[in-house]
Write a protein that holds these residues in place. Structure first.
Motif, PDB file in Angstrom:
ATOM      1  N   GLY A 169      -1.659  -8.229  19.656  1.00  0.00           N
ATOM      2  CA  GLY A 169      -2.942  -7.955  19.024  1.00  0.00           C
ATOM      3  C   GLY A 169      -2.869  -8.050  17.514  1.00  0.00           C
ATOM      4  N   LEU A 170      -1.824  -7.499  16.930  1.00  0.00           N
ATOM      5  CA  LEU A 170      -1.631  -7.609  15.490  1.00  0.00           C
ATOM      6  C   LEU A 170      -1.331  -9.044  15.078  1.00  0.00           C
ATOM      7  CD1 LEU A 170       0.574  -4.448  14.766  1.00  0.00           C
ATOM      8  CD2 LEU A 170      -1.766  -4.836  13.978  1.00  0.00           C
ATOM      9  N   LEU A 171      -0.464  -9.695  15.815  1.00  0.00           N
ATOM     10  CA  LEU A 171       0.010 -11.019  15.430  1.00  0.00           C
ATOM     11  C   LEU A 171      -1.054 -12.103  15.515  1.00  0.00           C
ATOM     12  CD1 LEU A 171       3.479 -10.818  17.194  1.00  0.00           C
ATOM     13  CD2 LEU A 171       3.081 -10.826  14.723  1.00  0.00           C
ATOM     14  N   SER A 172      -2.131 -11.848  16.238  1.00  0.00           N
ATOM     15  CA  SER A 172      -3.192 -12.854  16.378  1.00  0.00           C
ATOM     16  C   SER A 172      -4.400 -12.544  15.506  1.00  0.00           C
ATOM     17  CB  SER A 172      -3.632 -12.947  17.842  1.00  0.00           C
ATOM     18  OG  SER A 172      -4.092 -11.690  18.322  1.00  0.00           O
ATOM     19  N   SER A 173      -4.320 -11.513  14.675  1.00  0.00           N
ATOM     20  CA  SER A 173      -5.439 -11.122  13.824  1.00  0.00           C
ATOM     21  C   SER A 173      -5.063 -11.277  12.356  1.00  0.00           C
ATOM     22  CB  SER A 173      -5.839  -9.668  14.106  1.00  0.00           C
ATOM     23  OG  SER A 173      -6.820  -9.243  13.172  1.00  0.00           O
ATOM     24  N   PRO A 174      -5.530 -12.338  11.705  1.00  0.00           N
ATOM     25  CA  PRO A 174      -5.198 -12.499  10.283  1.00  0.00           C
ATOM     26  C   PRO A 174      -5.619 -11.300   9.449  1.00  0.00           C
ATOM     27  CG  PRO A 174      -6.222 -14.498  11.148  1.00  0.00           C
ATOM     28  CD  PRO A 174      -6.360 -13.447  12.214  1.00  0.00           C
ATOM     29  N   GLY A 175      -6.741 -10.673   9.824  1.00  0.00           N
ATOM     30  CA  GLY A 175      -7.204  -9.526   9.063  1.00  0.00           C
ATOM     31  C   GLY A 175      -6.355  -8.293   9.281  1.00  0.00           C
ATOM     32  N   GLU A 176      -6.127  -7.934  10.539  1.00  0.00           N
ATOM     33  CA  GLU A 176      -5.416  -6.687  10.823  1.00  0.00           C
ATOM     34  C   GLU A 176      -3.926  -6.779  10.512  1.00  0.00           C
ATOM     35  OE1 GLU A 176      -5.485  -3.079  14.102  1.00  0.00           O
ATOM     36  OE2 GLU A 176      -6.326  -5.038  14.635  1.00  0.00           O
ATOM     37  N   LEU A 177      -3.338  -7.967  10.694  1.00  0.00           N
ATOM     38  CA  LEU A 177      -1.917  -8.106  10.407  1.00  0.00           C
ATOM     39  C   LEU A 177      -1.635  -7.875   8.925  1.00  0.00           C
ATOM     40  CD1 LEU A 177       0.899  -8.725  11.475  1.00  0.00           C
ATOM     41  CD2 LEU A 177       0.422 -11.166  11.188  1.00  0.00           C
ATOM     42  N   GLY A 178      -2.574  -8.246   8.073  1.00  0.00           N
ATOM     43  CA  GLY A 178      -2.410  -7.998   6.655  1.00  0.00           C
ATOM     44  C   GLY A 178      -2.859  -6.612   6.219  1.00  0.00           C
ATOM     45  N   TRP A 179      -3.381  -5.828   7.163  1.00  0.00           N
ATOM     46  CA  TRP A 179      -3.953  -4.519   6.858  1.00  0.00           C
ATOM     47  C   TRP A 179      -3.072  -3.358   7.304  1.00  0.00           C
ATOM     48  CZ3 TRP A 179      -5.462  -0.455  10.031  1.00  0.00           C
ATOM     49  CH2 TRP A 179      -6.372   0.481   9.511  1.00  0.00           C
ATOM     50  N   PHE A 180      -2.395  -3.522   8.455  1.00  0.00           N
ATOM     51  CA  PHE A 180      -1.795  -2.360   9.124  1.00  0.00           C
ATOM     52  C   PHE A 180      -0.700  -1.694   8.316  1.00  0.00           C
ATOM     53  CE2 PHE A 180       1.666  -5.182  10.246  1.00  0.00           C
ATOM     54  CZ  PHE A 180       2.750  -4.344  10.458  1.00  0.00           C
ATOM     55  N   ALA A 181       0.125  -2.480   7.618  1.00  0.00           N
ATOM     56  CA  ALA A 181       1.294  -1.902   6.956  1.00  0.00           C
ATOM     57  C   ALA A 181       0.915  -0.907   5.875  1.00  0.00           C
ATOM     58  CB  ALA A 181       2.166  -3.010   6.361  1.00  0.00           C
ATOM     59  N   GLU A 182      -0.238  -1.106   5.252  1.00  0.00           N
ATOM     60  CA  GLU A 182      -0.679  -0.220   4.175  1.00  0.00           C
ATOM     61  C   GLU A 182      -1.619   0.877   4.655  1.00  0.00           C
ATOM     62  OE1 GLU A 182       0.507  -0.330   1.169  1.00  0.00           O
ATOM     63  OE2 GLU A 182       1.714  -2.124   1.578  1.00  0.00           O
ATOM     64  N   HIS A 183      -2.231   0.699   5.828  1.00  0.00           N
ATOM     65  CA  HIS A 183      -3.299   1.608   6.212  1.00  0.00           C
ATOM     66  C   HIS A 183      -3.057   2.386   7.512  1.00  0.00           C
ATOM     67  CE1 HIS A 183      -5.271  -1.356   3.541  1.00  0.00           C
ATOM     68  NE2 HIS A 183      -5.965  -0.323   3.136  1.00  0.00           N
ATOM     69  N   SER A 184      -2.291   1.848   8.428  1.00  0.00           N
ATOM     70  CA  SER A 184      -2.061   2.546   9.699  1.00  0.00           C
ATOM     71  C   SER A 184      -1.014   3.645   9.522  1.00  0.00           C
ATOM     72  CB  SER A 184      -1.581   1.573  10.778  1.00  0.00           C
ATOM     73  OG  SER A 184      -2.562   0.605  11.068  1.00  0.00           O
ATOM     74  N   ARG A 185      -1.196   4.741  10.245  1.00  0.00           N
ATOM     75  CA  ARG A 185      -0.170   5.791  10.316  1.00  0.00           C
ATOM     76  C   ARG A 185       0.791   5.399  11.432  1.00  0.00           C
ATOM     77  NH1 ARG A 185      -2.939   9.811  12.046  1.00  0.00           N
ATOM     78  NH2 ARG A 185      -1.943  10.386  14.000  1.00  0.00           N
ATOM     79  N   ILE A 186       2.037   5.238  11.102  1.00  0.00           N
ATOM     80  CA  ILE A 186       3.011   4.761  12.085  1.00  0.00           C
ATOM     81  C   ILE A 186       3.868   5.936  12.556  1.00  0.00           C
ATOM     82  CG2 ILE A 186       4.928   3.181  12.512  1.00  0.00           C
ATOM     83  CD1 ILE A 186       3.677   1.324  10.431  1.00  0.00           C
ATOM     84  N   GLU A 187       3.681   6.272  13.825  1.00  0.00           N
ATOM     85  CA  GLU A 187       4.378   7.392  14.449  1.00  0.00           C
ATOM     86  C   GLU A 187       5.675   6.910  15.102  1.00  0.00           C
ATOM     87  OE1 GLU A 187       3.505  10.469  14.392  1.00  0.00           O
ATOM     88  OE2 GLU A 187       1.391  10.453  13.779  1.00  0.00           O
ATOM     89  N   PRO A 188       6.634   7.809  15.315  1.00  0.00           N
ATOM     90  CA  PRO A 188       7.832   7.436  16.073  1.00  0.00           C
ATOM     91  C   PRO A 188       7.469   7.010  17.496  1.00  0.00           C
ATOM     92  CG  PRO A 188       8.142   9.528  14.938  1.00  0.00           C
ATOM     93  CD  PRO A 188       6.693   9.202  14.822  1.00  0.00           C
ATOM     94  N   LEU A 189       8.261   6.118  18.051  1.00  0.00           N
ATOM     95  CA  LEU A 189       8.013   5.629  19.411  1.00  0.00           C
ATOM     96  C   LEU A 189       8.198   6.769  20.403  1.00  0.00           C
ATOM     97  CD1 LEU A 189       7.425   3.011  21.029  1.00  0.00           C
ATOM     98  CD2 LEU A 189       9.905   2.756  21.281  1.00  0.00           C
ATOM     99  N   ASP A 190       7.124   7.117  21.106  1.00  0.00           N
ATOM    100  CA  ASP A 190       7.178   8.252  22.030  1.00  0.00           C
ATOM    101  C   ASP A 190       6.076   8.073  23.076  1.00  0.00           C
ATOM    102  OD1 ASP A 190       8.124  11.147  22.660  1.00  0.00           O
ATOM    103  OD2 ASP A 190       5.938  11.320  22.502  1.00  0.00           O
TER     104      ASP A 190
END
Length: 260
Positions: free
Chosen positions: A196-217
């Motif tokens: 989903g991220l890899l196919s979205s030019p908009g979101e792929l450039g957005w997530f690293a600065e804006h998404s909260r990244i939780e530990p894998l659980d």
């Protein structure tokens, strides 16, 4: 993210015409005579994706995509995708008219079949669309299906859905936060492996600065609701694809074993 503009009637009609040519998961997909405009939408999207892939796509995914070597300037036919993927991970593509039920989608994955639409998004929504178009299903999923670890996650999710159909919503949630929107934590920052991220030019450039990244659980994934119509505010980061295979693959395998 701003609201998406409405697609013109000409696009809606073309989408319906292509959907009508779908042959289902057991059939051989028909070749689509794409227009020059449709090929251009694909090419423009690839041009937008290339620099953000270099910056934000996980290294193992970039390597798998290079091996798959899909065309950048024209929409690949599903027969070409199948020909190349079968040699790498045994997956084949089948054509469906649009979104299929969760049971049908995951059931096909269990048999190494990826149900895919064959239309491409409207040019006005080039950077993002919640619709399952070829930019997502080929540009996203085919490239990650070329990696054995991620291909196996698709299969295990499918087998888990067959073994534990009453847990389909939970399986779908874990699939969403891993196969669709999974990220890796690296010394160079978060990198995406989810289709989903890899196919979205908009979101792929957005997530690293804006998404909260939780530990894998897994438990936290299951307790975190998601909305397919917006960029994802919460994602889950793993240390490596081996870590993803251990945690997410282990969850799916546990369901298969316990319900067989």
């Amino acid at each position: 993210m701003q609201s998406l503009p409405d697609a013109p009637e000409s696009y809606v009609g073309r989408q319906r015409a292509i959907a009508a040519m779908a042959t289902g998961v057991e059939g051989l997909p028909m070749s689509i005579d794409y227009t020059a405009e449709e090929h251009q939408i694909w090419a423009d999207a690839q041009s937008m994706l290339t620099p953000v892939w270099e910056r934000y796509a996980a290294a193992p995914v970039r390597s798998a995509a290079r091996t798959l070597d899909l065309p950048l300037h024209e929409i690949p036919q599903l027969s070409l995708v199948t020909e190349r993927l079968e040699r790498l991970t045994g997956f084949r593509y089948a054509s469906v008219p649009g979104t299929v039920s969760g049971a049908d989608f995951f059931g096909a994955l269990a048999r190494r079949i990826f149900p895919s639409t064959q239309f491409i998004r409207w040019s006005g929504n080039a950077e993002y669309t919640p619709e399952p178009d070829v930019l997502h299903e080929i540009g996203g999923h085919a490239n990650v299906l070329a990696h054995p670890h991620i291909a196996e996650l698709h299969v295990l999710a499918g087998r888990a859905s067959v073994a534990a159909p009453d847990l389909l919503s939970e399986i779908a949630a874990v699939f969403w936060y891993s196969v669709e929107f999974g990220v890796l934590r690296t010394s160079a920052g978060p990198k995406a492996y989810g289709a989903g991220l890899l196919s979205s030019p908009g979101e792929l450039g957005w997530f690293a600065e804006h998404s909260r990244i939780e530990p894998l659980d897994i438990a936290t994934m299951l307790a975190t609701p998601y909305d397919i119509s917006r960029y994802q505010p919460v994602l889950f980061g793993a240390d490596s694809l081996d870590h993803v295979a251990e945690v997410v693959g282990g969850y799916f395998t546990h369901l298969i074993t316990d319900n067989s």
